[in-house]
Design an enzyme around this catalytic site. Structure first.
Site, PDB file in Angstrom:
ATOM      1  N   ASN A   9      36.849  33.310  14.235  1.00 24.02           N
ATOM      2  CA  ASN A   9      37.793  32.151  14.225  1.00 24.02           C
ATOM      3  C   ASN A   9      36.968  31.061  13.601  1.00 24.02           C
ATOM      4  O   ASN A   9      35.877  30.783  14.126  1.00 24.02           O
ATOM      5  CB  ASN A   9      37.874  31.844  15.769  1.00 24.02           C
ATOM      6  N   LYS A  11      37.604  27.961  13.067  1.00 24.67           N
ATOM      7  CA  LYS A  11      37.852  26.719  13.310  1.00 24.67           C
ATOM      8  C   LYS A  11      38.198  25.887  12.095  1.00 24.67           C
ATOM      9  O   LYS A  11      38.668  26.249  11.183  1.00 24.67           O
ATOM     10  CB  LYS A  11      36.917  26.323  14.614  1.00 24.67           C
ATOM     11  N   HIS A  93      43.952  28.522  22.420  1.00 23.76           N
ATOM     12  CA  HIS A  93      42.534  28.499  22.489  1.00 23.76           C
ATOM     13  C   HIS A  93      42.210  27.355  23.364  1.00 23.76           C
ATOM     14  O   HIS A  93      42.796  26.153  23.387  1.00 23.76           O
ATOM     15  CB  HIS A  93      41.903  28.337  20.871  1.00 23.76           C
ATOM     16  N   GLU A  95      39.968  24.855  22.775  1.00 15.10           N
ATOM     17  CA  GLU A  95      39.703  23.806  22.412  1.00 15.10           C
ATOM     18  C   GLU A  95      41.293  23.035  22.183  1.00 15.10           C
ATOM     19  O   GLU A  95      41.436  21.746  22.317  1.00 15.10           O
ATOM     20  CB  GLU A  95      39.292  23.732  20.943  1.00 15.10           C
ATOM     21  N   GLU A 163      37.857  34.045  26.977  1.00 11.46           N
ATOM     22  CA  GLU A 163      36.689  33.108  26.630  1.00 11.46           C
ATOM     23  C   GLU A 163      36.443  31.951  27.567  1.00 11.46           C
ATOM     24  O   GLU A 163      37.049  31.041  27.523  1.00 11.46           O
ATOM     25  CB  GLU A 163      37.161  32.455  25.549  1.00 11.46           C
ATOM     26  N   GLY A 169      30.363  28.323  21.937  1.00  7.08           N
ATOM     27  CA  GLY A 169      29.355  27.500  20.861  1.00  7.08           C
ATOM     28  C   GLY A 169      28.296  26.914  21.726  1.00  7.08           C
ATOM     29  O   GLY A 169      27.617  26.076  21.030  1.00  7.08           O
ATOM     30  N   SER A 209      30.149  32.717  22.240  1.00  5.79           N
ATOM     31  CA  SER A 209      28.575  32.908  21.774  1.00  5.79           C
ATOM     32  C   SER A 209      28.445  34.538  21.462  1.00  5.79           C
ATOM     33  O   SER A 209      27.141  35.022  21.956  1.00  5.79           O
ATOM     34  CB  SER A 209      27.756  32.385  22.980  1.00  5.79           C
TER      35      SER A 209
HETATM   36  P1  PGA Z   1      31.673  30.746  19.659  1.00  2.00           P
HETATM   37  O1  PGA Z   1      33.169  30.535  19.376  1.00  2.00           O
HETATM   38  O2  PGA Z   1      31.678  32.530  19.095  1.00  2.00           O
HETATM   39  O3  PGA Z   1      31.220  29.919  18.483  1.00  2.00           O
HETATM   40  O4  PGA Z   1      31.135  30.782  20.851  1.00  2.00           O
HETATM   41  C1  PGA Z   1      34.155  31.418  20.201  1.00  2.00           C
HETATM   42  C2  PGA Z   1      35.587  30.760  20.051  1.00  2.00           C
HETATM   43  O5  PGA Z   1      35.753  29.508  20.249  1.00  2.00           O
HETATM   44  O6  PGA Z   1      36.559  31.642  19.642  1.00  2.00           O
END
Ligand code: PGA
Length: 246
Positions: A9, A11, A93, A95, A163, A169, A209
């Site tokens: 992903n 983003k 997601h 976010e 997640e 992140g 992560s």
């Molecule tokens: P990350 O993000 O691996 O940077 O923690 C995962 C995601 O949001 O899909």
């Protein structure tokens, strides 16, 4: 036997020169047995589809509108994603749930739209830190699953991504036991709702992560069928090591 998936992903990261990362991934392709999906920003999807054409890598969007067309300035429909050659769409997601107030009801409508366009939906669920600390993780995840997934789910049109919001992140991950508990719970809920055949076959990814250093351990947990990888998917060497570990 569920085939593992490594989904990247990106983003809101990546200009055209970032396509070279994918070429790097190919030359280091460590694991043809692992399905690889890359979800770049919308501006790169078409070029990515062309780059990945002969590489056995699928390309996905990071969102879609719930309608197929219309007066929705700035939005992209599932048909449009499919028209570029994309095969998958990340939906719900955290976010987007957080920044745009996307409810599970909306995510369900988007998932339906993705299916109507022939896309595989990667539906994301996960608890916040407050919800985990209040011991509400399974309630939250169960509610999001029930609300976000339409009835017509199959092993071919659905991938679930667990997640934990607090792990995205941040460099923090749940313990392997905690990951296993939630993935077992998701599996149980999928089997209960969609029957054993479908419920056992839908892939459940872990996200938050995931790194080359922890991917093998996480992927060995029961009912973890791969990863949805953010930051570590942006550099070909890291993502290649994750693909190899899975
Ligand atoms: P990350 O993000 O691996 O940077 O923690 C995962 C995601 O949001 O899909």
């Amino acid at each position: 036997m569920r085939r593992k998936i490594a989904a990247g992903n990106w983003k809101m990261n990546g200009l055209r020169e970032a396509l070279r990362e994918v070429e790097g991934l190919h030359s280091a392709n460590p694991n043809p047995d692992c399905e690889v999906i890359i979800c770049p920003p919308a501006t790169l999807i078409r070029s990515m589809v062309k780059t990945c054409d002969t590489m056995n890598i699928n390309v996905g969007g990071q969102d879609c509108h719930e309608n197929s067309s219309g007066a929705h300035t700035g939005d992209i429909s599932a048909e449009m994603l499919a028209d570029t050659g994309a095969t998958h769409a990340i939906l719900g997601h955290s976010e987007r749930r957080d920044a745009y107030g996307e409810s599970s009801t909306l995510v369900r409508a988007k998932t339906r739209a993705a299916w109507n366009a022939g896309l595989v939906a990667i539906v994301c669920v996960g608890e916040t830190l407050e919800e985990r600390e209040a011991a509400n993780t399974l309630d939250i995840v169960g509610g999001q699953l029930a609300g976000s997934i339409p009835d017509a789910a199959t092993a071919e049109n659905l991938i679930v991504a667990y997640e934990p919001v607090w792990a995205i992140g941040t460099g923090k991950t749940p313990t392997l036991n905690d990951i296993g508990e939630v993935h077992d719970f998701i599996r149980m809920r999928l089997e209960r709702r969609f029957g054993e055949g479908v419920g056992r076959s839908v892939r459940i990814l872990y996200g938050g992560s995931m790194k080359p250093e922890n991917a093998a351990d996480i992927a060995a947990v029961s009912n973890v069928d791969g990863g949805l990888v953010g930051g570590a998917s942006l550099k070909a060497p890291d993502f290649s090591r994750i693909v190899a570990a899975l």
